[in-house]
Design a protein around this motif. Structure first.
Motif, short mmCIF file in Angstrom:
data_model
loop_
_atom_site.label_atom_id
_atom_site.label_comp_id
_atom_site.label_asym_id
_atom_site.label_seq_id
_atom_site.Cartn_x
_atom_site.Cartn_y
_atom_site.Cartn_z
N SER A 6 1.27 5.76 -1.15
CA SER A 6 0.86 7.04 -1.83
C SER A 6 1.68 7.49 -2.61
O SER A 6 2.68 7.62 -2.38
CB SER A 6 0.13 7.86 -0.54
N VAL A 22 1.89 3.36 2.91
CA VAL A 22 1.69 3.78 3.69
C VAL A 22 1.80 3.33 5.13
O VAL A 22 1.80 2.07 4.93
CB VAL A 22 0.22 3.69 3.46
N ARG A 32 1.15 -0.76 0.27
CA ARG A 32 0.25 0.19 0.05
C ARG A 32 0.70 1.32 -0.03
O ARG A 32 1.61 1.45 0.90
CB ARG A 32 -0.48 -0.28 1.58
N SER A 48 -1.07 15.27 -4.79
CA SER A 48 -1.25 14.34 -3.52
C SER A 48 -2.01 13.05 -3.42
O SER A 48 -3.05 13.98 -3.05
CB SER A 48 -0.10 14.71 -1.86
N MET A 49 -1.51 11.74 -3.24
CA MET A 49 -2.64 10.59 -3.08
C MET A 49 -3.22 11.49 -0.77
O MET A 49 -4.84 11.31 -1.04
CB MET A 49 -2.84 9.80 -3.06
N ASP A 50 -2.64 11.74 -0.51
CA ASP A 50 -2.44 11.93 0.98
C ASP A 50 -3.86 13.22 1.34
O ASP A 50 -4.75 13.25 1.48
CB ASP A 50 -1.02 12.52 1.49
N THR A 51 -3.34 14.30 0.24
CA THR A 51 -4.60 15.20 0.44
C THR A 51 -5.56 15.18 -0.35
O THR A 51 -6.81 15.46 0.14
CB THR A 51 -3.57 16.85 -0.72
N LEU A 52 -5.76 13.63 -0.91
CA LEU A 52 -7.23 12.99 -0.80
C LEU A 52 -7.86 12.46 -1.02
O LEU A 52 -8.71 11.68 -0.55
CB LEU A 52 -7.13 12.85 -2.56
N ASN A 53 -6.81 11.92 0.73
CA ASN A 53 -7.28 11.11 1.38
C ASN A 53 -7.35 9.85 0.74
O ASN A 53 -8.31 9.07 1.23
CB ASN A 53 -8.32 11.23 2.27
N GLN A 54 -5.89 8.99 -0.78
CA GLN A 54 -6.35 8.01 -1.02
C GLN A 54 -5.12 7.38 -1.24
O GLN A 54 -4.09 7.78 -0.66
CB GLN A 54 -6.87 8.84 -2.33
N THR A 55 -5.14 6.05 -1.09
CA THR A 55 -3.58 4.63 -1.23
C THR A 55 -3.97 4.33 -1.88
O THR A 55 -5.39 3.54 -2.99
CB THR A 55 -4.07 4.45 -0.75
#
Length: 168
Positions: free
Chosen positions: A97, A154, A95, A114-121
């Motif tokens: 990001s 992650v 997993r 950033s996938m972190d900004t979108l809360n995605q992994t």
């Protein structure tokens, strides 16, 4: 002479690709730009000290695509397209990001995703493949952009990080 693929595609009826001071190709701008983009690979930074991370997963290539052609041709302002990140992984599943930033030719940081900004992994479940970032409407003005990129596990550390990884 230009390195701005969007301008070449919109303004030129003929293009020439020069490699190492020698004419490598001449012809239709779409074909020449596609050849240029397909030859563009990540800079070899493993020995330059600019590439860091555990190396468990490595980004091996990056290409920008316009939806209208599908071919690797860079990105155009207002046009739908995508950025494809090719990877190789020594551990699956994993997993992670992805984050990347784009800097224009004047050194201005223009975009950050950033996938972190979108809360995605992501879950990489194959030893190699592609991660695709879709752009419903590309927000970039015509220019060449240098990319910084980071792939982070992650709950863990950095898998791959490169400054000036490639140019779109």
């Amino acid at each position: 002479v230009s390195h701005n693929m969007t301008s070449i595609l919109s303004l030129c009826s003929r293009a020439v690709l020069i490699r190492s001071g020698t004419k490598a190709m001449e012809g239709d701008p779409q074909e020449v730009v596609a050849a240029y983009q397909s030859a563009a690979v990540l800079k070899d930074q493993a020995n330059a000290g600019e590439r860091t991370g555990s190396g468990v997963v490595r980004i091996t290539g990056v290409e920008g695509h316009m939806e209208s052609s599908g071919a690797p041709m860079g990105l155009a302002n207002g046009e739908p397209g995508w950025i494809e990140f090719r990877y190789e992984s020594r551990k699956v599943p994993i997993r992670d990001s992805l984050a990347f930033g784009l800097i224009n030719t004047r050194g201005v940081y223009c975009s950050h995703c950033s996938m972190d900004t979108l809360n995605q992994t992501l879950v990489l479940d194959r030893p190699s493949g592609s991660i695709v970032c879709r752009l419903p409407r590309c927000p970039l003005l015509p220019d060449d952009y240098t990319m910084n990129l980071m792939l982070r596990e992650v709950g863990g550390g950095c898998l791959d990080y490169m400054q000036n990884a490639t140019t779109l």
